[in-house]
Design a protein around this motif. Sequence first.
Motif, PDB file in Angstrom:
ATOM      1  N   HIS A  92     -49.189  -9.392  47.078  1.00 48.00           N
ATOM      2  CA  HIS A  92     -48.625  -8.089  46.331  1.00 48.00           C
ATOM      3  C   HIS A  92     -48.173  -8.357  44.967  1.00 48.00           C
ATOM      4  N   LYS A  93     -48.282  -7.491  44.016  1.00 43.85           N
ATOM      5  CA  LYS A  93     -47.641  -7.560  42.789  1.00 43.85           C
ATOM      6  C   LYS A  93     -46.302  -7.640  42.605  1.00 43.85           C
ATOM      7  N   SER A  94     -45.639  -6.788  43.614  1.00 44.02           N
ATOM      8  CA  SER A  94     -44.178  -7.066  43.437  1.00 44.02           C
ATOM      9  C   SER A  94     -43.507  -8.191  43.993  1.00 44.02           C
ATOM     10  N   GLN A  95     -44.359  -9.097  44.351  1.00 48.19           N
ATOM     11  CA  GLN A  95     -43.787 -10.472  44.803  1.00 48.19           C
ATOM     12  C   GLN A  95     -43.903 -11.526  43.834  1.00 48.19           C
ATOM     13  N   VAL A  96     -44.842 -11.266  42.777  1.00 46.24           N
ATOM     14  CA  VAL A  96     -45.079 -12.298  41.808  1.00 46.24           C
ATOM     15  C   VAL A  96     -44.713 -11.978  40.423  1.00 46.24           C
ATOM     16  N   MET A  97     -44.787 -12.839  39.483  1.00 48.50           N
ATOM     17  CA  MET A  97     -45.079 -12.512  38.201  1.00 48.50           C
ATOM     18  C   MET A  97     -46.078 -13.220  37.507  1.00 48.50           C
ATOM     19  N   ILE A  98     -46.660 -12.729  36.372  1.00 48.32           N
ATOM     20  CA  ILE A  98     -47.613 -13.286  35.451  1.00 48.32           C
ATOM     21  C   ILE A  98     -47.310 -14.543  34.963  1.00 48.32           C
ATOM     22  N   MET A  99     -47.974 -15.672  34.766  1.00 45.81           N
ATOM     23  CA  MET A  99     -47.825 -16.795  33.965  1.00 45.81           C
ATOM     24  C   MET A  99     -48.797 -17.144  33.318  1.00 45.81           C
ATOM     25  N   HIS A 100     -48.649 -17.726  31.891  1.00 44.48           N
ATOM     26  CA  HIS A 100     -49.701 -18.337  31.193  1.00 44.48           C
ATOM     27  C   HIS A 100     -49.301 -19.859  30.703  1.00 44.48           C
ATOM     28  N   TYR A 101     -50.475 -20.504  30.617  1.00 45.99           N
ATOM     29  CA  TYR A 101     -50.122 -21.839  30.217  1.00 45.99           C
ATOM     30  C   TYR A 101     -50.248 -21.682  28.633  1.00 45.99           C
ATOM     31  N   TYR A 102     -49.400 -22.544  28.004  1.00 48.26           N
ATOM     32  CA  TYR A 102     -49.175 -23.013  26.559  1.00 48.26           C
ATOM     33  C   TYR A 102     -48.969 -24.561  26.299  1.00 48.26           C
ATOM     34  N   VAL A 103     -49.119 -25.056  25.247  1.00 46.69           N
ATOM     35  CA  VAL A 103     -48.657 -26.575  24.876  1.00 46.69           C
ATOM     36  C   VAL A 103     -48.221 -26.334  23.911  1.00 46.69           C
ATOM     37  N   VAL A 104     -47.109 -27.266  23.613  1.00 48.70           N
ATOM     38  CA  VAL A 104     -46.168 -27.360  22.469  1.00 48.70           C
ATOM     39  C   VAL A 104     -47.020 -27.774  21.016  1.00 48.70           C
ATOM     40  N   ASP A 105     -46.935 -27.327  20.324  1.00 50.75           N
ATOM     41  CA  ASP A 105     -47.930 -27.610  18.957  1.00 50.75           C
ATOM     42  C   ASP A 105     -47.114 -26.972  17.611  1.00 50.75           C
ATOM     43  N   SER A 106     -46.312 -28.124  17.493  1.00 47.62           N
ATOM     44  CA  SER A 106     -45.403 -27.635  16.289  1.00 47.62           C
ATOM     45  C   SER A 106     -45.591 -28.896  15.087  1.00 47.62           C
TER      46      SER A 106
END
Length: 164
Positions: free
Chosen positions: A78-92
Amino acid sequence: MKKAVFLLALLIAPFAQATDYVLPIIECDGSANVRAKPTTKSTILSTLDYQSSAHKVLGKQGNWYHIDLPNQKSGYVHKSQVMIMHYYVVDSKDGSANVRDGHFPYSESIGKTNVLKVLTNGTRVQIIPELNKGDWFFYSQQGLANKDEKSEGYIHKSQLKKVD
């Protein structure tokens, strides 16, 4: 007709959304049930907690996310039990990015807060978009980091590149 659909798909592909993943919201009761079907009356297949790794979102049905599970299985949370996450990579350009403390007086900017840790280029990070503050992205290693290590804070978006 098939050629037109194929060409349209090629044009849209670069603008497609990155893959969504879910992590349980640990502030609730500390866990999230993964069920066989998108209903609370369905069998519980698994339980996610603060040590659970992120699970790929396969789709959405109403208030339920259909997620990928190990061993070629899937389930619903259920959406109330989780949060959306995305993957990124450090690129500085500098070769690294500072993770900064997000707990600051409203008169200060995150860029003036304490540096909690430094991540080198190529480091894969989890970003929780819902908790971003303007150009500062919320970094969380929930489910990945050593429990004794400070594993959350903010990284400026200019220091990151989105990956799947």
